[in-house]
Every structure is written in structure tokens, then in C-alpha cells.
Design an enzyme around this catalytic site. Structure first.
Site, PDB file in Angstrom:
ATOM      1  N   SER A  46       0.830  -1.219   0.000  1.00  0.00           N
ATOM      2  CA  SER A  46       0.000   0.000   0.000  1.00  0.00           C
ATOM      3  C   SER A  46       0.862   1.267   0.000  1.00  0.00           C
ATOM      4  CB  SER A  46      -0.976  -0.009   1.177  1.00  0.00           C
ATOM      5  OG  SER A  46      -0.300   0.082   2.402  1.00  0.00           O
ATOM      6  N   ASN A  47       2.034   1.218   0.619  1.00  0.00           N
ATOM      7  CA  ASN A  47       2.917   2.403   0.551  1.00  0.00           C
ATOM      8  C   ASN A  47       3.462   2.589  -0.860  1.00  0.00           C
ATOM      9  OD1 ASN A  47       3.397   3.847   3.224  1.00  0.00           O
ATOM     10  ND2 ASN A  47       3.483   1.699   3.839  1.00  0.00           N
ATOM     11  N   LEU A 133      16.910  -8.332   5.048  1.00  0.00           N
ATOM     12  CA  LEU A 133      18.091  -7.471   5.142  1.00  0.00           C
ATOM     13  C   LEU A 133      18.529  -7.004   3.756  1.00  0.00           C
ATOM     14  CD1 LEU A 133      20.749  -8.827   7.653  1.00  0.00           C
ATOM     15  CD2 LEU A 133      19.657  -6.587   7.607  1.00  0.00           C
ATOM     16  N   ASN A 148      13.501   4.260   4.273  1.00  0.00           N
ATOM     17  CA  ASN A 148      12.614   3.212   4.789  1.00  0.00           C
ATOM     18  C   ASN A 148      11.500   3.881   5.580  1.00  0.00           C
ATOM     19  OD1 ASN A 148      11.769   0.533   5.527  1.00  0.00           O
ATOM     20  ND2 ASN A 148      12.645   0.887   7.549  1.00  0.00           N
ATOM     21  N   HIS A 150       9.013   3.121   8.898  1.00  0.00           N
ATOM     22  CA  HIS A 150       8.796   2.256  10.060  1.00  0.00           C
ATOM     23  C   HIS A 150       7.501   2.728  10.723  1.00  0.00           C
ATOM     24  CE1 HIS A 150       9.915  -0.421  13.318  1.00  0.00           C
ATOM     25  NE2 HIS A 150       9.514   0.512  14.156  1.00  0.00           N
ATOM     26  N   ASP A 191      16.693   0.200  11.580  1.00  0.00           N
ATOM     27  CA  ASP A 191      15.918   1.340  12.110  1.00  0.00           C
ATOM     28  C   ASP A 191      16.742   2.400  12.824  1.00  0.00           C
ATOM     29  OD1 ASP A 191      13.644  -0.008  11.207  1.00  0.00           O
ATOM     30  OD2 ASP A 191      13.351  -1.015  13.127  1.00  0.00           O
ATOM     31  N   GLU A 220       1.104   6.943   6.998  1.00  0.00           N
ATOM     32  CA  GLU A 220       2.228   6.482   6.167  1.00  0.00           C
ATOM     33  C   GLU A 220       1.996   6.871   4.708  1.00  0.00           C
ATOM     34  OE1 GLU A 220       3.598   2.426   6.647  1.00  0.00           O
ATOM     35  OE2 GLU A 220       2.768   2.332   8.662  1.00  0.00           O
TER      36      GLU A 220
END
Ligand code: GRF
Length: 250
Positions: A46-47, A133, A148, A150, A191, A220
Site C-alpha cells: 500500500s505504501n 536485510l 525506509n 517504520h 531502524d 504512512e
């Protein structure tokens, strides 16, 4: 640097000279190639869809050169295929190798790095719900060009093993009253990269993790396209100590 500061409530006027009213507008001959994105997905996508919608709407000056996934056939993968965006499998997992449709197709870490640079000529890497990773070589090659998202307010509720629904479970269990997404640059750790933007939503004492996840995801879909737009436009600068500063386009 155009525009005003976006990372705090304080507005800072740009130091860039405004365009001359007499200068000619861009012509077809001037049209520069668009920055190219490699988008990594593992789930619903969805992002990725929100970012692609921003591209289609002309809000993000970029194109998606390739979608990379450890889960071929996931929502983000299907979206890419439906929009004729090339797809790549990374890394090699038992699940991929057990599937006759995908077995033998996953790239090695070195092949992935080479494919991003040489085949797909990606200028930026966007991790959009990717759970594996990233090879160190790719992180090094895309310093300040890999981002990224989060689903919590880092540096809280992040790190190894804190991903997906686990994040929201920990948030609810902790009793915090606010959470929200963080967009950050990617470094070699989980993160810990420099924070570019965050959004805040309430957490009610009666919330379930699913309710929190839904509230965060909505944010987001707004903040990630904004950051990607700033990134490709060169509207992210750095404070002397390395803290990113995101500027508005206007
Ligand atoms: C999002 O909550 C994102 O913050 C996290 O994984 C989820 C991905 O959702 N990293 P989607 O695949 O973009 O729908």
C-alpha cells in the site's frame, strides 16, 4: 534550496533566489530524465501504491524502474506487474525455491547490487514494507539515497525483530499515548538511520494493535510520498551534525 522547512513547526524562508519572471519556461528539449526508483516490497504494497499514485498525479518527479521482493506474487509485486514495472526476486528463500514458478530466479547479493546500478539504473532505493536485510554493498552504494518507513516513532519500538504487527502490539502493551510512522535514511543497522520525517497519531487505552496499525498506515500513505518527492527533488539537506532537513517545494 527552495521552500520552507518541513521538519518542525517553525517555517524558514528559502535562501534560493526565486525564478526570474522573464526566464523562459522549460521546453521539451530541456526535459531531464526522471530520477529512477527501485522499490522493495514484501507485502500488500500500500505504501508503494501511494508513492506510485503520487508519481501518476505528477506530485513526485520520478519513475519506478524496478520492484524488488522476497515474496513474488505479494500485493506489491502484483501491482508492479499490472503497471508493467519490471520485477526482481531477492533474496533466495526456501519459499521461493520451493515454488516451481520462481525457483532459480532469485538474485545473489552481488547480482542485486549490480542490477540496481547497471540494469535498472536506480538513483534511489525506497523500502516499502520490505522485511529482509539489504546487502551492505547496496546500503553503501545508496548512502542518503535509500529510505525506509517504520510504523512507530523511532527510536522507540524499532530494531531487530520489531516489525509489522509486532510493532503495534508493543506500542499498545507499553501504554504510550502517541505513535506514528517514521521515514528515515537506511544505514547498516535496523531502524537507526537518520530520521527525515514523522507523523503522530493518538493511541487510545481501548485500542487494539489492529486499530493502531490502521491509524498509522493512513499517515504512512501521506508522509512517505512527501518524503520521496523531497528526496528526488533534492529538497533534503543536512544539519552540520547530520540531521536531515526536509524543505517544502514552495
Ligand atoms: C507498513 O506498516 C510499513 O510501515 C512497514 O510495513 C508495512 C507495509 O505495508 N514497514 P504495505 O506493504 O506498504 O501495505
Amino acid at each position: 534550496m527552495p521552500g520552507s522547512l518541513l521538519t518542525s513547526g517553525r517555517e524558514v524562508t528559502s535562501r534560493a533566489a526565486p525564478p526570474s519572471p522573464t526566464s523562459p519556461g522549460p521546453t521539451t528539449a530541456d526535459a531531464a530524465p526522471k530520477p529512477r526508483l527501485a522499490v522493495f516490497v514484501s507485502g500488500g504494497g500500500s505504501n508503494f501504491t501511494a508513492i506510485h499514485a503520487g508519481i501518476l498525479a505528477g506530485d513526485i518527479n520520478a519513475e519506478v524502474a524496478v520492484v524488488v521482493s522476497d515474496v513474488p506474487g505479494c500485493g506489491g509485486w502484483k501491482y508492479a506487474e499490472a503497471h508493467d514495472i519490471p520485477t526482481v526476486i531477492y533474496p533466495k528463500t526456501k519459499r521461493v525455491e520451493a515454488d516451481v514458478q520462481w525457483a532459480g530466479q532469485a538474485l545473489s547479493p552481488d547480482a542485486l547490487v549490480a542490477a540496481m546500478k547497471d540494469t535498472y539504473k536506480a538513483d534511489f532505493v525506497v523500502l516499502a514494507g520490505y522485511l529482509k536485510l539489504i546487502p551492505e554493498g547496496l546500503v553503501r552504494g545508496y548512502k542518503h539515497a535509500m529510505v525506509n518507513i517504520h510504523p512507530a516513532l523511532l527510536p522507540s519500538f524499532g530494531g531487530h525483530g520489531c516489525y509489522g504487527s509486532k510493532v503495534h502490539e508493543k506500542v499498545v502493551a507499553s501504554g504510550v499515548r502517541f505513535t506514528g510512522p517514521t521515514v528515515h535514511f537506511v544505514d547498516e543497522e535496523y531502524d537507526t538511520g537518520a530520521i527525515i520525517a514523522q507523523r503522530v497519531v493518538p493511541v487510545y487505552p481501548t485500542d487494539t494493535p489492529t486499530q493502531v496499525a490502521k491509524r498509522v498506515l493512513k499517515q504512512e500513505h501521506q508522509v512517505y510520498p512527501e518524503v520521496v518527492s523531497a528526496l528526488v527533488d533534492g529538497r533534503i539537506t543536512f544539519r552540520e551534525d547530520g540531521v536531515p532537513i526536509m524543505w517544502s517545494a514552495h
